[in-house]
Each structure stands twice: as structure tokens, then as C-alpha cells.
Write an enzyme that holds these catalytic residues in place. Structure first.
Site, PDB file in Angstrom:
ATOM      1  N   LYS A  85       5.018  57.487  49.802  1.00  0.00           N
ATOM      2  CA  LYS A  85       6.205  56.839  50.368  1.00  0.00           C
ATOM      3  C   LYS A  85       6.728  57.627  51.560  1.00  0.00           C
ATOM      4  O   LYS A  85       6.789  58.842  51.530  1.00  0.00           O
ATOM      5  CB  LYS A  85       7.282  56.753  49.288  1.00  0.00           C
ATOM      6  CG  LYS A  85       8.618  56.226  49.757  1.00  0.00           C
ATOM      7  CD  LYS A  85       9.587  56.098  48.595  1.00  0.00           C
ATOM      8  CE  LYS A  85      10.687  57.140  48.661  1.00  0.00           C
ATOM      9  NZ  LYS A  85      11.741  56.928  47.667  1.00  0.00           N
ATOM     10  N   ASP A  94      48.785  54.898  45.462  1.00  0.00           N
ATOM     11  CA  ASP A  94      47.983  55.388  46.601  1.00  0.00           C
ATOM     12  C   ASP A  94      46.515  55.599  46.235  1.00  0.00           C
ATOM     13  O   ASP A  94      45.716  56.067  47.045  1.00  0.00           O
ATOM     14  CB  ASP A  94      48.584  56.694  47.144  1.00  0.00           C
ATOM     15  CG  ASP A  94      48.599  57.796  46.097  1.00  0.00           C
ATOM     16  OD1 ASP A  94      48.135  57.553  44.961  1.00  0.00           O
ATOM     17  OD2 ASP A  94      49.065  58.910  46.408  1.00  0.00           O
ATOM     18  N   ARG A 135      20.885  63.649  44.982  1.00  0.00           N
ATOM     19  CA  ARG A 135      19.876  63.591  46.048  1.00  0.00           C
ATOM     20  C   ARG A 135      20.220  64.502  47.220  1.00  0.00           C
ATOM     21  O   ARG A 135      19.387  64.728  48.084  1.00  0.00           O
ATOM     22  CB  ARG A 135      19.690  62.140  46.515  1.00  0.00           C
ATOM     23  CG  ARG A 135      18.888  61.319  45.507  1.00  0.00           C
ATOM     24  CD  ARG A 135      18.819  59.866  45.882  1.00  0.00           C
ATOM     25  NE  ARG A 135      20.136  59.241  45.771  1.00  0.00           N
ATOM     26  CZ  ARG A 135      20.380  57.963  46.056  1.00  0.00           C
ATOM     27  NH1 ARG A 135      19.396  57.195  46.479  1.00  0.00           N
ATOM     28  NH2 ARG A 135      21.586  57.462  45.921  1.00  0.00           N
TER      29      ARG A 135
HETATM   30  C1  R5P Z   1      14.303  58.900  45.787  1.00  0.00           C
HETATM   31  O1  R5P Z   1      13.505  59.827  45.900  1.00  0.00           O
HETATM   32  C2  R5P Z   1      14.685  58.318  44.462  1.00  0.00           C
HETATM   33  O2  R5P Z   1      13.864  58.775  43.434  1.00  0.00           O
HETATM   34  C3  R5P Z   1      14.650  56.794  44.507  1.00  0.00           C
HETATM   35  O3  R5P Z   1      13.322  56.372  44.724  1.00  0.00           O
HETATM   36  C4  R5P Z   1      15.512  56.260  45.615  1.00  0.00           C
HETATM   37  O4  R5P Z   1      16.735  56.933  45.667  1.00  0.00           O
HETATM   38  C5  R5P Z   1      15.760  54.791  45.426  1.00  0.00           C
HETATM   39  O5  R5P Z   1      16.588  54.342  46.455  1.00  0.00           O
HETATM   40  P1  R5P Z   1      16.499  52.863  46.970  1.00  0.00           P
HETATM   41  O6  R5P Z   1      16.612  51.959  45.775  1.00  0.00           O
HETATM   42  O7  R5P Z   1      17.674  52.742  47.905  1.00  0.00           O
HETATM   43  O8  R5P Z   1      15.209  52.697  47.692  1.00  0.00           O
END
Ligand code: R5P
Length: 311
Positions: free
Chosen positions: A207, A34, A113
Site C-alpha cells: 500500500k 460553551d 497513528r
Molecule cells: C493505517 O495504517 C491503518 O492501519 C488503516 O489501514 C488506516 O488508518 C485506514 O484508514 P482509511 O480507512 O481512512 O483508509
């Protein structure tokens, strides 16, 4: 000292054991039909587990990594407590309690995260997991956690260690970058540390995350024309962040762009996508992946060494 790992972290656990001159113990693992996991610590290793502090190497990723970590912690704690009772009546059933001495070394801390509650009812999963795991051992070493602040309320000893020296070393030898870039302001510290070790300039991009798959990078004047740039991040998941950052760098004249990270998750075809945007991808071996060229073991070893001193 014994270093024990389950199925997922075997390679890095072996490297850690070699790095520290320790004895490696592979736990026996398998899956029931399972999908549930099974774990057993080999009986021939009980003595070494009871005579010295034990280091468990296990990641909290994917989800079954959390279960496997909990099972290993419980198994080693029982062995050190002398609770060997079993229905088959194999071996000695009970031994003296030698006291729990377990260090958990986490190459990749999954759920890192999820470190903030944006809406009522959400869970700060990174903190919840750390709280459970820290109660089941005597100290935790975590390699390049996304945001160490999420651990600040944990009462037990935690060492956040970084593979930055090894990443810098690799980039210096293999890429020889002129410039280090952080894809966002939050990760600029890591980029600065790498840049200082290589002795090159660094900066970051602004970003904005639109959703899980869409990132926008605000234009920012960077002195990257004609330069070889290495983008350094803690993790690469879909690769979206790196692809957008690389595009921004190329628009500003960068001639070569590389991506380096500690945790190469490379989900959803990330490596194929990244290959169209960067000239090289360099990851640590915290997670098994085709770009794992940098060892995370020295960083884990630094943390374990530090914790051994306080056990
Ligand atoms: C976010 O703040 C992390 O430091 C990475 O930049 C992020 O998790 C990367 O994710 P992805 O490759 O999906 O853009």
C-alpha cells in the site's frame, strides 16, 4: 471491583463489567453551554472505589475523550486518597488515604497513528498522551493499538491486548472466509493471527498512501480466484484503504470480499462508500458504530486480569 465509565464508552464498559463479574458505575457527565465537559463520580460508589482497585474504561477519542479520561482519573484518585473536600460541605470532607489503585482500560486509543516524527517540530502525540495518562494511574490496558512500539518508553505497566481471537471467531462463524488479507505489510501480523485461528491462507498488499484520502495498492499475485476473502485491519476510517484493497482482490477473481476491523471510525461517509466495494463490514464495539458486532470486552478483560495480578 468497580468499573467506571463516562459517556462515550458506556456500552463496552458495561460488557467488561459483566465479563468480569464487576460492579458498573456510570459517572455523571454533561456539557456546559460553551461545550466544556463536566464529570462527577456518584457519592454512593465512593466506598467500593476505596475498597478495591478501580477500572476506568475510557477512550482517547474524540479529543474530549482525552479530557474526560483525565477528569475520571483525577476524580477516582481523589476519592481513593480520601480528598472529598467540597465547597457545599457535602458528606465527609476527608478520609484515610487508601492508596491509589486505578487501571485504565482504553477501548480505542485515539492519536495512535501519530506515532512518528516525520518532520522536526512535529509531536509524537500517541507517546505524549500515554505518558500523561500513565502517570495518573497504575496500569493501562489498550485494545489493538495501531503501533505498540510507541509505548516502549513508558515506564508504567501497559498491556496491549487484541480482539483478534474474537474477530477470527466471528469471521469463521459468519463469513467462513477462504483467505485473509492484510491491506498493507505493516498489519500482516494481525492478518496472519486471524488466518491461523481460522486455518486459511493469508497475504498482504503493498500500500502506498498518496494523501489522507488517496491510497494506491500495487498489484501482487494472490491466489484468491473464486474465493471469499476477509480483509482484516486495525481500523477503518474513511474506508479508502479497504475499498482499494477490495478492488484489487476483485480484479484477481475474489467472489466475495468482507472487511473486518477492531476500530470502526467510519468517517466521511465511509459506510456508504464501503457498501459499494465490499459484501460485509464487521467491526468490534470499541467505538459505537452500526457495524459493531464483535465484542472488545473479552480482550480488555484479559488485560485487566493480567494487571490486577501486579497491583
Ligand atoms: C493505517 O495504517 C491503518 O492501519 C488503516 O489501514 C488506516 O488508518 C485506514 O484508514 P482509511 O480507512 O481512512 O483508509
Amino acid at each position: 471491583m468497580p468499573v467506571i465509565s463516562g459517556s462515550s464508552c458506556r456500552e463496552i464498559a458495561l460488557s467488561l463489567a459483566k465479563e468480569m463479574g464487576m460492579h458498573f458505575i456510570p459517572a455523571e457527565t454533561r456539557r456546559f453551554p460553551d461545550g466544556e465537559g463536566y464529570l462527577k463520580t456518584p457519592a454512593q460508589d465512593f466506598e467500593s472505589i476505596r475498597s478495591e482497585p478501580a477500572v476506568i474504561v475510557s477512550s482517547t477519542f474524540p479529543d474530549n475523550g482525552i479530557i474526560q479520561t483525565m477528569m475520571m482519573l483525577a476524580s477516582i484518585a481523589d476519592i481513593q486518597r480520601g480528598d472529598l473536600s467540597n465547597l457545599k460541605k457535602e458528606g465527609v470532607q476527608e478520609m484515610e488515604d487508601v492508596g491509589r489503585k486505578i487501571i485504565l482500560a482504553v477501548p480505542y486509543y485515539g492519536y495512535a497513528r501519530q506515532d512518528k516524527r516525520f518532520s522536526a517540530g512535529e509531536v509524537v502525540a500517541a507517546g505524549v498522551i500515554a505518558s500523561h495518562l500513565s502517570n495518573a494511574c497504575d496500569g493501562i490496558v489498550i485494545l489493538d493499538i495501531h503501533e505498540p512500539k510507541v509505548l516502549e518508553n513508558i515506564e508504567h505497566p501497559i498491556r496491549c491486548v487484541t480482539a483478534v481471537p474474537e474477530i477470527a471467531n466471528w469471521l469463521r462463524e459468519e463469513v467462513n472466509p477462504d483467505f485473509i488479507l492484510s491491506p498493507d505489510k505493516g498489519a500482516v501480523e494481525r492478518a496472519r493471527n486471524v488466518a491461523e485461528l481460522i486455518d486459511v491462507p493469508y497475504s498482504y498488499l503493498e500500500k502506498k498512501r498518496i494523501d489522507a484520502h488517496t491510497i494506491e495498492h500495487s498489484p501482487k499475485d494472490l491466489d484468491v480466484s473464486g474465493k471469499v476473502v476477509a480483509i482484516v485491519d486495525d481500523m477503518i476510517s474513511t474506508g479508502g484503504t479497504i475499498c482499494r484493497a477490495s478492488d484489487a482482490l476483485r480484479r484477481q477473481g475474489a467472489v466475495e470480499v468482507h472487511a473486518a476491523c477492531t476500530h470502526g471510525l467510519f468517517t466521511s461517509g465511509a459506510l456508504t462508500r464501503l457498501a459499494e466495494h465490499v459484501d460485509g463490514i464487521h467491526s468490534s464495539d470499541s467505538l459505537a458504530n452500526p457495524r459493531a458486532v464483535i465484542s472488545g470486552a473479552p480482550a480488555l478483560a484479559r488485560g485487566v486480569q493480567d494487571l490486577i495480578g501486579i497491583l
